[in-house]
Design an enzyme around this catalytic site. Structure first.
Site, PDB file in Angstrom:
ATOM      1  N   LYS A  17      45.074  40.475  54.588  1.00 10.25           N
ATOM      2  CA  LYS A  17      45.136  39.337  55.524  1.00 10.25           C
ATOM      3  C   LYS A  17      43.878  39.238  56.376  1.00 10.25           C
ATOM      4  CE  LYS A  17      45.706  42.199  59.173  1.00 10.25           C
ATOM      5  NZ  LYS A  17      44.718  42.382  60.237  1.00 10.25           N
ATOM      6  N   ASP A 145      51.825  44.912  60.763  1.00 13.91           N
ATOM      7  CA  ASP A 145      51.374  43.920  59.775  1.00 13.91           C
ATOM      8  C   ASP A 145      52.219  43.919  58.501  1.00 13.91           C
ATOM      9  OD1 ASP A 145      49.282  43.334  61.483  1.00 13.91           O
ATOM     10  OD2 ASP A 145      47.857  44.633  60.448  1.00 13.91           O
TER      11      ASP A 145
HETATM   12  P1  ATP Z   1      45.148  46.886  60.163  1.00 14.88           P
HETATM   13  O1  ATP Z   1      44.303  45.705  59.879  1.00 14.88           O
HETATM   14  O2  ATP Z   1      46.601  46.690  59.747  1.00 14.88           O
HETATM   15  O3  ATP Z   1      45.009  47.442  61.543  1.00 14.88           O
HETATM   16  P2  ATP Z   1      43.412  48.404  58.494  1.00 14.88           P
HETATM   17  O4  ATP Z   1      43.307  47.478  57.334  1.00 14.88           O
HETATM   18  O5  ATP Z   1      42.270  48.419  59.449  1.00 14.88           O
HETATM   19  O6  ATP Z   1      44.740  48.118  59.239  1.00 14.88           O
HETATM   20  P3  ATP Z   1      44.369  50.444  56.703  1.00 14.88           P
HETATM   21  O7  ATP Z   1      43.474  50.410  55.525  1.00 14.88           O
HETATM   22  O8  ATP Z   1      45.672  49.762  56.575  1.00 14.88           O
HETATM   23  O9  ATP Z   1      43.589  49.879  57.979  1.00 14.88           O
HETATM   24  O10 ATP Z   1      44.644  51.968  57.094  1.00 14.88           O
HETATM   25  C1  ATP Z   1      44.092  52.688  58.151  1.00 14.88           C
HETATM   26  C2  ATP Z   1      44.411  54.179  58.031  1.00 14.88           C
HETATM   27  O11 ATP Z   1      45.759  54.410  57.590  1.00 14.88           O
HETATM   28  C3  ATP Z   1      43.539  54.852  57.000  1.00 14.88           C
HETATM   29  O12 ATP Z   1      42.421  55.426  57.624  1.00 14.88           O
HETATM   30  C4  ATP Z   1      44.436  55.926  56.361  1.00 14.88           C
HETATM   31  O13 ATP Z   1      44.210  57.202  56.875  1.00 14.88           O
HETATM   32  C5  ATP Z   1      45.862  55.534  56.733  1.00 14.88           C
HETATM   33  N1  ATP Z   1      46.665  55.153  55.535  1.00 14.88           N
HETATM   34  C6  ATP Z   1      47.877  55.587  55.232  1.00 14.88           C
HETATM   35  N2  ATP Z   1      48.330  55.036  54.080  1.00 14.88           N
HETATM   36  C7  ATP Z   1      47.368  54.221  53.638  1.00 14.88           C
HETATM   37  C8  ATP Z   1      47.259  53.393  52.507  1.00 14.88           C
HETATM   38  N3  ATP Z   1      48.220  53.282  51.587  1.00 14.88           N
HETATM   39  N4  ATP Z   1      46.115  52.694  52.375  1.00 14.88           N
HETATM   40  C9  ATP Z   1      45.141  52.797  53.321  1.00 14.88           C
HETATM   41  N5  ATP Z   1      45.192  53.578  54.379  1.00 14.88           N
HETATM   42  C10 ATP Z   1      46.306  54.295  54.568  1.00 14.88           C
END
Ligand code: ATP
Length: 309
Positions: A17, A145
């Site tokens: 998203k 989210d």
């Molecule tokens: P958001 O935009 O929802 O705040 P994001 O996209 O910045 O999240 P994600 O990639 O969802 O961040 O994940 C952040 C952290 O969550 C990662 O550093 C990782 O350690 C942990 N994590 C746990 N499960 C997962 C997964 N399936 N994929 C990615 N990260 C994961």
């Protein structure tokens, strides 16, 4: 039970998203900030295959640097499957094969998309038959989210971002994403925003009491007008993200000097989303950004939420 599930393997695809608008209010007693956001699901997907197994396990691969993504019960997809199993009382297990295309810790909700995909896939595999609303209630316990990744499309999120109402959006919006090698921690970016607000309380006043999405954003989405939406893009996390990662400001300038209508940091960053006037301008923009040495991807939105493929 679907044919896919009866074959003992279910494939689900869930979108990442962009927050086209994000206003951040005060920190609540539970430590979370009150927000008002407009989400759009875009055509960058996580693929997850769930197959019959004794236990709940996961393996992660992908097109993006995988950094520190865990495969044990800290993985958001594993947590989602465990939560679904506990909620439904099933004694079944599942092996989750996750193929990531959404940047890790990129501000595009990749982990949440994995959790949403796991809920949909395990529900189909196990034949537990929960409604989307029931899956969303479970998902909200994993991350704010997750309900949006189940719903997809374009939606307004309030509370922690998990109280959703679908928004009317016409047509298609073309985005060019600039990806970063290194992710950013969402709590660190929120912490920087709080520190900034505390330092400048006299100049900028307190955080908004009741955050709300600017009506201009809703109007632009309803009209399907990228020019109008470009003028209304806003993200309260952009300033703290740029403070922590000054290199993002250069990427924003590069896109805005090229064909972008506007650029915005996505969620807590570091991914930057540029809005283009149409498909052809997005392609030109992608070429310009790539020529400047940036990793640029052309995607579009809105797209549906987590679905069995
Ligand atoms: P958001 O935009 O929802 O705040 P994001 O996209 O910045 O999240 P994600 O990639 O969802 O961040 O994940 C952040 C952290 O969550 C990662 O550093 C990782 O350690 C942990 N994590 C746990 N499960 C997962 C997964 N399936 N994929 C990615 N990260 C994961």
């Amino acid at each position: 039970m679907s044919t896919a599930a009866s074959a003992g393997r279910v494939h689900v695809r869930a979108p990442g998203k962009i927050n086209v608008f994000l206003e951040v209010g005060d920190v609540q007693e539970d430590g979370y900030h009150d927000v008002a956001t407009a989400y759009q699901a875009v055509s960058l997907y996580e693929d997850l295959w769930a197959s019959d197994a004794e236990e709940i396990t996961a393996h992660v691969s992908g097109d993006v640097p995988l950094g520190d993504v865990p495969v044990d019960e800290r993985n958001l997809a594993v947590r989602a499957a465990l939560l679904l199993a506990a909620a439904t009382g099933t004694d079944r297990g599942a092996h989750l094969e996750i193929r990531k295309s959404v940047p890790v810790a990129g501000g595009m909700g990749g982990g949440s998309a994995d959790a949403a995909a796991a809920l949909v896939a395990c529900d189909a595999l196990w034949g537990t038959g929960l409604s989307t609303a029931e899956l969303a209630r479970l998902g909200a316990r994993i991350g704010a989210d997750v309900p949006f990744s189940l719903l997809g499309g374009t939606a307004i999120g309030t509370g922690r971002g998990d109280e959703l109402s679908p928004a009317l959006a016409h047509g298609r919006f073309d985005w060019v994403l600039v990806l970063s090698e290194e992710g950013m921690s969402t709590p660190v970016v929120y912490g920087e925003l709080d520190a900034h607000r505390a330092r400048h309380l006299v100049d900028i006043g307190p955080a908004p009491r009741q955050p709300r999405v600017d009506p201009d954003v809703l109007h632009a989405l309803r009209q399907g007008d990228p020019g109008m939406l470009a003028a209304a893009l806003r993200n309260d996390l952009q300033a703290p993200a740029l403070k922590l990662r000054p290199d993002l400001a250069r990427a924003l300038e590069t896109g805005e000097r090229a064909e972008a209508l506007a650029g915005i940091v996505s969620g807590s960053g570091p991914t930057i989303a540029f809005l283009a006037a149409d498909d052809a301008s997005a392609l030109d923009l992608q070429i310009s950004l790539s020529a400047a040495g940036l990793t640029a991807l052309h995607v579009h939105g809105p797209v549906p939420g987590a679905r069995v493929v």
